[in-house]
Design a protein around this motif. Sequence first.
Motif, PDB file in Angstrom:
ATOM      1  N   VAL A 151       0.838  -1.198   0.000  1.00 30.83           N
ATOM      2  CA  VAL A 151       0.000   0.000   0.000  1.00 30.83           C
ATOM      3  C   VAL A 151       0.871   1.245   0.000  1.00 30.83           C
ATOM      4  N   LEU A 152       0.243   2.364  -0.310  1.00 33.72           N
ATOM      5  CA  LEU A 152       0.977   3.618  -0.466  1.00 33.72           C
ATOM      6  C   LEU A 152       1.442   4.196   0.866  1.00 33.72           C
ATOM      7  N   LYS A 153       0.550   4.227   1.859  1.00 37.07           N
ATOM      8  CA  LYS A 153       0.879   4.864   3.143  1.00 37.07           C
ATOM      9  C   LYS A 153       0.247   4.063   4.281  1.00 37.07           C
ATOM     10  N   PRO A 154       0.894   2.974   4.716  1.00 37.39           N
ATOM     11  CA  PRO A 154       0.336   2.163   5.810  1.00 37.39           C
ATOM     12  C   PRO A 154       0.284   2.953   7.111  1.00 37.39           C
ATOM     13  N   LYS A 155      -0.900   3.048   7.702  1.00 36.46           N
ATOM     14  CA  LYS A 155      -1.042   3.925   8.866  1.00 36.46           C
ATOM     15  C   LYS A 155      -1.720   3.258  10.058  1.00 36.46           C
ATOM     16  N   LEU A 156      -2.688   2.377   9.815  1.00 33.21           N
ATOM     17  CA  LEU A 156      -3.444   1.803  10.927  1.00 33.21           C
ATOM     18  C   LEU A 156      -3.822   0.355  10.646  1.00 33.21           C
ATOM     19  N   VAL A 157      -3.631  -0.476  11.684  1.00 32.27           N
ATOM     20  CA  VAL A 157      -4.082  -1.870  11.647  1.00 32.27           C
ATOM     21  C   VAL A 157      -4.938  -2.106  12.882  1.00 32.27           C
ATOM     22  N   VAL A 158      -6.120  -2.689  12.686  1.00 32.11           N
ATOM     23  CA  VAL A 158      -6.994  -3.050  13.803  1.00 32.11           C
ATOM     24  C   VAL A 158      -7.148  -4.563  13.813  1.00 32.11           C
ATOM     25  N   VAL A 159      -6.962  -5.178  14.984  1.00 28.47           N
ATOM     26  CA  VAL A 159      -7.175  -6.620  15.138  1.00 28.47           C
ATOM     27  C   VAL A 159      -8.357  -6.819  16.077  1.00 28.47           C
ATOM     28  N   ASP A 160      -9.425  -7.386  15.561  1.00 28.46           N
ATOM     29  CA  ASP A 160     -10.678  -7.550  16.287  1.00 28.46           C
ATOM     30  C   ASP A 160     -11.065  -9.036  16.264  1.00 28.46           C
ATOM     31  N   VAL A 161     -10.677  -9.824  17.267  1.00 32.23           N
ATOM     32  CA  VAL A 161     -10.126  -9.473  18.565  1.00 32.23           C
ATOM     33  C   VAL A 161      -8.784 -10.183  18.758  1.00 32.23           C
ATOM     34  N   LEU A 162      -8.033  -9.730  19.770  1.00 35.80           N
ATOM     35  CA  LEU A 162      -6.719 -10.302  20.070  1.00 35.80           C
ATOM     36  C   LEU A 162      -6.779 -11.798  20.324  1.00 35.80           C
ATOM     37  N   GLN A 163      -7.798 -12.252  21.050  1.00 36.98           N
ATOM     38  CA  GLN A 163      -7.854 -13.658  21.449  1.00 36.98           C
ATOM     39  C   GLN A 163      -7.844 -14.600  20.249  1.00 36.98           C
ATOM     40  N   ARG A 164      -8.310 -14.131  19.075  1.00 41.46           N
ATOM     41  CA  ARG A 164      -8.381 -14.988  17.895  1.00 41.46           C
ATOM     42  C   ARG A 164      -7.013 -15.239  17.265  1.00 41.46           C
ATOM     43  N   ILE A 165      -6.022 -14.386  17.560  1.00 42.88           N
ATOM     44  CA  ILE A 165      -4.693 -14.605  16.978  1.00 42.88           C
ATOM     45  C   ILE A 165      -3.641 -14.903  18.045  1.00 42.88           C
ATOM     46  N   LYS A 166      -4.062 -14.938  19.293  1.00 45.91           N
ATOM     47  CA  LYS A 166      -3.125 -15.163  20.395  1.00 45.91           C
ATOM     48  C   LYS A 166      -2.881 -16.656  20.579  1.00 45.91           C
ATOM     49  N   PRO A 167      -1.633 -17.109  20.450  1.00 47.25           N
ATOM     50  CA  PRO A 167      -1.347 -18.533  20.606  1.00 47.25           C
ATOM     51  C   PRO A 167      -1.347 -18.945  22.074  1.00 47.25           C
ATOM     52  N   ALA A 168      -1.366 -20.238  22.296  1.00 43.18           N
ATOM     53  CA  ALA A 168      -1.289 -20.749  23.667  1.00 43.18           C
ATOM     54  C   ALA A 168       0.080 -20.420  24.261  1.00 43.18           C
ATOM     55  N   GLY A 169       0.094 -20.187  25.556  1.00 39.90           N
ATOM     56  CA  GLY A 169       1.334 -19.831  26.221  1.00 39.90           C
ATOM     57  C   GLY A 169       2.233 -21.026  26.475  1.00 39.90           C
ATOM     58  N   ASN A 170       3.456 -20.723  26.879  1.00 37.64           N
ATOM     59  CA  ASN A 170       4.435 -21.745  27.236  1.00 37.64           C
ATOM     60  C   ASN A 170       4.254 -22.090  28.708  1.00 37.64           C
ATOM     61  N   ALA A 171       4.081 -23.373  29.003  1.00 43.08           N
ATOM     62  CA  ALA A 171       3.837 -23.795  30.383  1.00 43.08           C
ATOM     63  C   ALA A 171       4.999 -23.479  31.310  1.00 43.08           C
ATOM     64  N   ALA A 172       6.192 -23.290  30.730  1.00 39.86           N
ATOM     65  CA  ALA A 172       7.365 -22.996  31.547  1.00 39.86           C
ATOM     66  C   ALA A 172       7.412 -21.529  31.980  1.00 39.86           C
ATOM     67  N   ARG A 173       6.530 -20.682  31.420  1.00 37.63           N
ATOM     68  CA  ARG A 173       6.517 -19.260  31.758  1.00 37.63           C
ATOM     69  C   ARG A 173       5.231 -18.918  32.501  1.00 37.63           C
ATOM     70  N   ASN A 174       5.269 -17.837  33.281  1.00 37.68           N
ATOM     71  CA  ASN A 174       4.039 -17.368  33.911  1.00 37.68           C
ATOM     72  C   ASN A 174       3.241 -16.554  32.896  1.00 37.68           C
ATOM     73  N   SER A 175       2.018 -16.157  33.269  1.00 37.82           N
ATOM     74  CA  SER A 175       1.133 -15.485  32.306  1.00 37.82           C
ATOM     75  C   SER A 175       1.699 -14.147  31.844  1.00 37.82           C
ATOM     76  N   TYR A 176       2.367 -13.418  32.746  1.00 33.94           N
ATOM     77  CA  TYR A 176       2.970 -12.139  32.364  1.00 33.94           C
ATOM     78  C   TYR A 176       4.027 -12.361  31.288  1.00 33.94           C
ATOM     79  N   GLU A 177       4.911 -13.330  31.519  1.00 34.40           N
ATOM     80  CA  GLU A 177       5.989 -13.619  30.553  1.00 34.40           C
ATOM     81  C   GLU A 177       5.409 -14.070  29.221  1.00 34.40           C
TER      82      GLU A 177
END
Length: 365
Positions: A151-177
Motif C-alpha cells: 500500500v501507499l501509506k500504511p497507517k493503521l491496523v486493527v485486530v478484532d479481537v486479540l484472542q483470535r490470533i493469540k497462541p497458547a502460552g508456554n507452560a514454563a513461563r508465567n502469564s505475564y511472561e
Amino acid sequence: MLREGTYDVIPIRPNEGSTGKMKPRKKFARRRTGLIMATDFPEIKWAIPGYLPEGLSILAGRQKLGKSWLCIDFAIAVATGGVAMGEVSSEQGDVLYVDLENGERRIQRRIATLFPDERTRPNLDRLEWVTESPALNDGFLDCLEDWRTSVLKPKLVVVDVLQRIKPAGNAARNSYENDYTIIAPLQQWATKHGVAVVLITHTRKGGADDPLEAVTGSNGLSACADATLVLDRKASGATLYVRGRDVPEIDVAMRFDAGRWYLMGDAAEVHRSDERAVILSMLKDAEDAMTPNEVADNAGLVRNNVKQLLFKMSKGGEVLKGSRRGSYIHPGRKDLYPTTDNRDNPITERSAGPGWSDNDGAGVF
C-alpha cells in the motif's frame, strides 16, 4: 570490532592453553546524555492525534459495549482523512481491519448503518478487511509485512479481537511472561514501521481501581503496549480512558448514537454537569427541602459527591439553603423559602431570595 544489534561485539583471545574457538564478548553501546539531547528525533506519528500513536495499542472494554464501532470509526477517519469521534481530524492513510468475529455480510451492514445513502458515502478504498488470519506466532507478521509493502501509506491496523490470533502460552513461563513474549514482536514491528496497531480485547468482570488493571489477561499486555485505551460505561455514563508512553493521560466522556461514538469532553466535568441537572430536577419536584444524603439516595448518586457538589452549587447561587439545617431547595421553589434561619430567627423576604445564605453552618452536612 563487529556490530550486533545495539551491542559491540569484541573478539577476545581464548585463555592461554585453551584449545577452544575464540569466543566473542558483548558490551553495551553507550551514549552520553549530551549526544542524546543534541539528537533531533522525528515527531511521533499519530493515527488518531492524541489517542492512537504509532506503535502498539490495546483497546479494552466489556462485551457488546461498542469497541468495534469505535475502531471502525478510527479506521474510516484514517482511510478518508476525516474526523474521528466527531471532532478529531486525522491524516489520510491506508488501513487494514482484521475482523475475525464478523463476516463480510455484517461488515456490509455496519458500513450501511454509518452511511445509509450510497450517494454521500465516502470513498473507502483505502480501508481493507480481512476475516481470516494466522496466529501471531504462525505467520501473522509476514501477512502484515505483505500488506505494508503493498500500500501507499500504511497507517493503521486493527485486530478484532486479540484472542483470535493469540497462541497458547508456554507452560514454563508465567502469564505475564507469556503475554509479553507473544506481543513484543508485534510491538517492535509497529514501532519500526511507524504504524499504529490496535488490539481489541475485553476487560475483567468486576473492573478495577486502575483502568489498566481491568484489561483481561496479565499485566504483560499493558506493559508491552505503547498505549492502552479502556472503553467503559458506568452509572454516570460512558468514558474512554487513555494512558501511554507518549500519550498524556486522558479520561473523556463519550456518547454513542447510530453506530458512532462522539467525544463529550472531560469526563469529570461532563458527569458533574449531568449530576447538577439531576440534582436541580429533583429539588424542583421535591415536596420539601432535601439534605445531600436524601438527594443522593433518591438519585442513585454517591453521597460524598453530592455533598461536595451541593456545597459548590450553594456558593454559586444555583441552589438555596432550606429551613432544615444542611438542607437545600431549588431557587424557583418560592413556596419552600425558609421563614426562619437555622437558629429559628426570622429572616426577611429579601434575605430569603436567591442571594440568601446562612453563614452559620455553611458547608455543614
